[in-house]
Design a protein around this motif. Structure first.
Motif, PDB file in Angstrom:
ATOM      1  N   MET A   1       0.823  -1.202   0.000  1.00 14.07           N
ATOM      2  CA  MET A   1       0.000   0.000   0.000  1.00 14.07           C
ATOM      3  C   MET A   1       0.863   1.259   0.000  1.00 14.07           C
ATOM      4  O   MET A   1       0.498   2.256  -0.613  1.00 14.07           O
ATOM      5  CB  MET A   1      -0.940  -0.032   1.220  1.00 14.07           C
ATOM      6  CG  MET A   1      -1.913   1.099   1.259  1.00 14.07           C
ATOM      7  SD  MET A   1      -3.033   0.997  -0.138  1.00 14.07           S
ATOM      8  CE  MET A   1      -4.262   2.128   0.324  1.00 14.07           C
ATOM      9  N   THR A   2       2.010   1.192   0.691  1.00 10.61           N
ATOM     10  CA  THR A   2       2.895   2.355   0.774  1.00 10.61           C
ATOM     11  C   THR A   2       3.386   2.767  -0.602  1.00 10.61           C
ATOM     12  O   THR A   2       3.426   3.967  -0.922  1.00 10.61           O
ATOM     13  CB  THR A   2       4.096   2.049   1.697  1.00 10.61           C
ATOM     14  OG1 THR A   2       3.599   1.706   2.983  1.00 10.61           O
ATOM     15  CG2 THR A   2       5.014   3.239   1.828  1.00 10.61           C
ATOM     16  N   LYS A   3       3.747   1.786  -1.420  1.00  4.58           N
ATOM     17  CA  LYS A   3       4.247   2.105  -2.761  1.00  4.58           C
ATOM     18  C   LYS A   3       3.160   2.749  -3.619  1.00  4.58           C
ATOM     19  O   LYS A   3       3.445   3.659  -4.409  1.00  4.58           O
ATOM     20  CB  LYS A   3       4.802   0.853  -3.435  1.00  4.58           C
ATOM     21  CG  LYS A   3       6.094   0.386  -2.801  1.00  4.58           C
ATOM     22  CD  LYS A   3       6.647  -0.834  -3.497  1.00  4.58           C
ATOM     23  CE  LYS A   3       7.925  -1.267  -2.783  1.00  4.58           C
ATOM     24  NZ  LYS A   3       8.545  -2.409  -3.412  1.00  4.58           N
ATOM     25  N   ILE A   4       1.942   2.309  -3.452  1.00  7.51           N
ATOM     26  CA  ILE A   4       0.833   2.902  -4.214  1.00  7.51           C
ATOM     27  C   ILE A   4       0.610   4.339  -3.757  1.00  7.51           C
ATOM     28  O   ILE A   4       0.485   5.249  -4.587  1.00  7.51           O
ATOM     29  CB  ILE A   4      -0.453   2.059  -4.050  1.00  7.51           C
ATOM     30  CG1 ILE A   4      -0.296   0.715  -4.751  1.00  7.51           C
ATOM     31  CG2 ILE A   4      -1.660   2.822  -4.602  1.00  7.51           C
ATOM     32  CD1 ILE A   4      -1.410  -0.266  -4.474  1.00  7.51           C
ATOM     33  N   LEU A   5       0.577   4.564  -2.453  1.00  8.40           N
ATOM     34  CA  LEU A   5       0.392   5.921  -1.932  1.00  8.40           C
ATOM     35  C   LEU A   5       1.527   6.846  -2.366  1.00  8.40           C
ATOM     36  O   LEU A   5       1.288   7.981  -2.778  1.00  8.40           O
ATOM     37  CB  LEU A   5       0.301   5.904  -0.404  1.00  8.40           C
ATOM     38  CG  LEU A   5      -1.009   5.406   0.183  1.00  8.40           C
ATOM     39  CD1 LEU A   5      -0.878   5.233   1.691  1.00  8.40           C
ATOM     40  CD2 LEU A   5      -2.141   6.356  -0.153  1.00  8.40           C
ATOM     41  N   LEU A   6       2.758   6.353  -2.286  1.00  9.32           N
ATOM     42  CA  LEU A   6       3.907   7.160  -2.691  1.00  9.32           C
ATOM     43  C   LEU A   6       3.837   7.483  -4.183  1.00  9.32           C
ATOM     44  O   LEU A   6       4.101   8.618  -4.593  1.00  9.32           O
ATOM     45  CB  LEU A   6       5.215   6.447  -2.350  1.00  9.32           C
ATOM     46  CG  LEU A   6       6.505   7.198  -2.678  1.00  9.32           C
ATOM     47  CD1 LEU A   6       6.537   8.550  -1.970  1.00  9.32           C
ATOM     48  CD2 LEU A   6       7.711   6.357  -2.310  1.00  9.32           C
ATOM     49  N   SER A   7       3.465   6.513  -4.986  1.00 12.53           N
ATOM     50  CA  SER A   7       3.333   6.742  -6.430  1.00 12.53           C
ATOM     51  C   SER A   7       2.263   7.782  -6.717  1.00 12.53           C
ATOM     52  O   SER A   7       2.464   8.685  -7.544  1.00 12.53           O
ATOM     53  CB  SER A   7       2.993   5.429  -7.144  1.00 12.53           C
ATOM     54  OG  SER A   7       4.038   4.503  -7.001  1.00 12.53           O
ATOM     55  N   LEU A   8       1.127   7.674  -6.044  1.00 10.30           N
ATOM     56  CA  LEU A   8       0.053   8.650  -6.239  1.00 10.30           C
ATOM     57  C   LEU A   8       0.471  10.044  -5.771  1.00 10.30           C
ATOM     58  O   LEU A   8       0.150  11.049  -6.408  1.00 10.30           O
ATOM     59  CB  LEU A   8      -1.214   8.199  -5.509  1.00 10.30           C
ATOM     60  CG  LEU A   8      -1.927   6.977  -6.093  1.00 10.30           C
ATOM     61  CD1 LEU A   8      -3.056   6.529  -5.167  1.00 10.30           C
ATOM     62  CD2 LEU A   8      -2.444   7.268  -7.488  1.00 10.30           C
ATOM     63  N   HIS A   9       1.206  10.101  -4.668  1.00 11.34           N
ATOM     64  CA  HIS A   9       1.691  11.379  -4.136  1.00 11.34           C
ATOM     65  C   HIS A   9       2.630  12.058  -5.139  1.00 11.34           C
ATOM     66  O   HIS A   9       2.475  13.239  -5.455  1.00 11.34           O
ATOM     67  CB  HIS A   9       2.408  11.131  -2.804  1.00 11.34           C
ATOM     68  CG  HIS A   9       3.114  12.315  -2.246  1.00 11.34           C
ATOM     69  ND1 HIS A   9       2.459  13.468  -1.877  1.00 11.34           N
ATOM     70  CD2 HIS A   9       4.431  12.522  -1.979  1.00 11.34           C
ATOM     71  CE1 HIS A   9       3.352  14.335  -1.407  1.00 11.34           C
ATOM     72  NE2 HIS A   9       4.545  13.783  -1.465  1.00 11.34           N
ATOM     73  N   VAL A  10       3.591  11.318  -5.656  1.00 11.46           N
ATOM     74  CA  VAL A  10       4.541  11.874  -6.625  1.00 11.46           C
ATOM     75  C   VAL A  10       3.819  12.259  -7.916  1.00 11.46           C
ATOM     76  O   VAL A  10       4.061  13.337  -8.474  1.00 11.46           O
ATOM     77  CB  VAL A  10       5.693  10.876  -6.895  1.00 11.46           C
ATOM     78  CG1 VAL A  10       6.558  11.345  -8.061  1.00 11.46           C
ATOM     79  CG2 VAL A  10       6.534  10.689  -5.648  1.00 11.46           C
ATOM     80  N   LEU A  11       2.936  11.412  -8.378  1.00 12.12           N
ATOM     81  CA  LEU A  11       2.175  11.709  -9.596  1.00 12.12           C
ATOM     82  C   LEU A  11       1.319  12.962  -9.416  1.00 12.12           C
ATOM     83  O   LEU A  11       1.277  13.836 -10.297  1.00 12.12           O
ATOM     84  CB  LEU A  11       1.301  10.508  -9.966  1.00 12.12           C
ATOM     85  CG  LEU A  11       0.584  10.576 -11.308  1.00 12.12           C
ATOM     86  CD1 LEU A  11       1.583  10.701 -12.442  1.00 12.12           C
ATOM     87  CD2 LEU A  11      -0.284   9.335 -11.502  1.00 12.12           C
ATOM     88  N   ALA A  12       0.657  13.072  -8.276  1.00 11.23           N
ATOM     89  CA  ALA A  12      -0.155  14.265  -8.009  1.00 11.23           C
ATOM     90  C   ALA A  12       0.708  15.518  -7.976  1.00 11.23           C
ATOM     91  O   ALA A  12       0.315  16.571  -8.489  1.00 11.23           O
ATOM     92  CB  ALA A  12      -0.917  14.107  -6.688  1.00 11.23           C
ATOM     93  N   ALA A  13       1.901  15.417  -7.397  1.00 13.81           N
ATOM     94  CA  ALA A  13       2.798  16.573  -7.341  1.00 13.81           C
ATOM     95  C   ALA A  13       3.203  17.006  -8.748  1.00 13.81           C
ATOM     96  O   ALA A  13       3.208  18.197  -9.066  1.00 13.81           O
ATOM     97  CB  ALA A  13       4.028  16.254  -6.502  1.00 13.81           C
ATOM     98  N   ILE A  14       3.529  16.057  -9.579  1.00 13.60           N
ATOM     99  CA  ILE A  14       3.943  16.385 -10.949  1.00 13.60           C
ATOM    100  C   ILE A  14       2.788  16.968 -11.743  1.00 13.60           C
ATOM    101  O   ILE A  14       2.918  18.010 -12.393  1.00 13.60           O
ATOM    102  CB  ILE A  14       4.511  15.132 -11.647  1.00 13.60           C
ATOM    103  CG1 ILE A  14       5.826  14.724 -10.993  1.00 13.60           C
ATOM    104  CG2 ILE A  14       4.700  15.374 -13.144  1.00 13.60           C
ATOM    105  CD1 ILE A  14       6.323  13.348 -11.401  1.00 13.60           C
ATOM    106  N   VAL A  15       1.641  16.310 -11.680  1.00 15.33           N
ATOM    107  CA  VAL A  15       0.490  16.719 -12.491  1.00 15.33           C
ATOM    108  C   VAL A  15      -0.146  18.008 -11.978  1.00 15.33           C
ATOM    109  O   VAL A  15      -0.598  18.836 -12.772  1.00 15.33           O
ATOM    110  CB  VAL A  15      -0.551  15.577 -12.545  1.00 15.33           C
ATOM    111  CG1 VAL A  15      -1.849  16.033 -13.162  1.00 15.33           C
ATOM    112  CG2 VAL A  15       0.014  14.394 -13.317  1.00 15.33           C
ATOM    113  N   ALA A  16      -0.165  18.229 -10.674  1.00 15.30           N
ATOM    114  CA  ALA A  16      -0.864  19.391 -10.122  1.00 15.30           C
ATOM    115  C   ALA A  16       0.047  20.588  -9.884  1.00 15.30           C
ATOM    116  O   ALA A  16      -0.287  21.710 -10.271  1.00 15.30           O
ATOM    117  CB  ALA A  16      -1.563  19.013  -8.816  1.00 15.30           C
ATOM    118  N   ILE A  17       1.162  20.376  -9.252  1.00  9.61           N
ATOM    119  CA  ILE A  17       2.014  21.498  -8.876  1.00  9.61           C
ATOM    120  C   ILE A  17       2.813  21.999 -10.071  1.00  9.61           C
ATOM    121  O   ILE A  17       3.036  23.206 -10.213  1.00  9.61           O
ATOM    122  CB  ILE A  17       2.953  21.119  -7.700  1.00  9.61           C
ATOM    123  CG1 ILE A  17       2.150  20.582  -6.516  1.00  9.61           C
ATOM    124  CG2 ILE A  17       3.805  22.316  -7.295  1.00  9.61           C
ATOM    125  CD1 ILE A  17       1.056  21.507  -6.016  1.00  9.61           C
ATOM    126  N   GLY A  18       3.238  21.114 -10.939  1.00  9.95           N
ATOM    127  CA  GLY A  18       3.990  21.517 -12.129  1.00  9.95           C
ATOM    128  C   GLY A  18       3.276  22.581 -12.953  1.00  9.95           C
ATOM    129  O   GLY A  18       3.863  23.642 -13.246  1.00  9.95           O
TER     130      GLY A  18
END
Length: 149
Positions: A1-18
């Protein structure tokens, strides 16, 4: 579950904050170049900032969930990152977006934007971007991490 959450966190940062960092950085020079009757690009940049700022709220939510799953909620680097993230959100909400709206209203009123306002906006945007860059570095370096990264 941690890897999924971390992947979603990084993806959200790239897609939203970028997109927010890029559009916010483009806004001041675009506003200076805009003739009052051609506000389309400036309005689009502001809309990107507003919409993706809302989407960006998922980044700290997923980050906190990831940190909880990893058991690192008390780590100094994470506490610092949370504080810097809150500061970045505050700069965006209190200084960047409202100043963009003011400049956009000037342009819609067929007035040239106030040069001082665009310079201040560029400064606040730079502070916002610097805060996010610092958070990104902390997320990668993680001082005191036991992972060896």
């Amino acid at each position: 579950m941690t890897k999924i959450l971390l992947s979603l966190h990084v993806l959200a940062a790239i897609v939203a904050i970028g997109p927010v960092t890029v559009a916010a950085s483009m806004f001041p020079p675009a506003a200076r170049r805009t003739v009052p009757t051609g506000v389309g690009t400036v309005a689009l940049l502001h809309r990107i900032c507003r919409v993706y700022a809302g989407v960006g709220l998922t980044v700290p939510v997923l980050g906190l969930a990831t940190a909880a799953a990893m058991g690192v909620l008390g780590s100094g680097w994470l506490v610092t990152s949370i504080g810097l993230t809150a500061a970045a959100a505050g700069v965006l909400a209190a200084f960047v977006l409202p100043r963009q709206e003011e400049i956009l209203e000037q342009l819609r009123g067929e007035q040239a934007p106030d040069h001082r306002a665009t310079v201040q906006l560029a400064m606040f945007t730079g502070i916002f971007n610097l805060l996010w860059a610092t958070v990104t570095v902390l997320m990668v370096v993680r001082p005191g991490s036991t992972t060896g990264a």
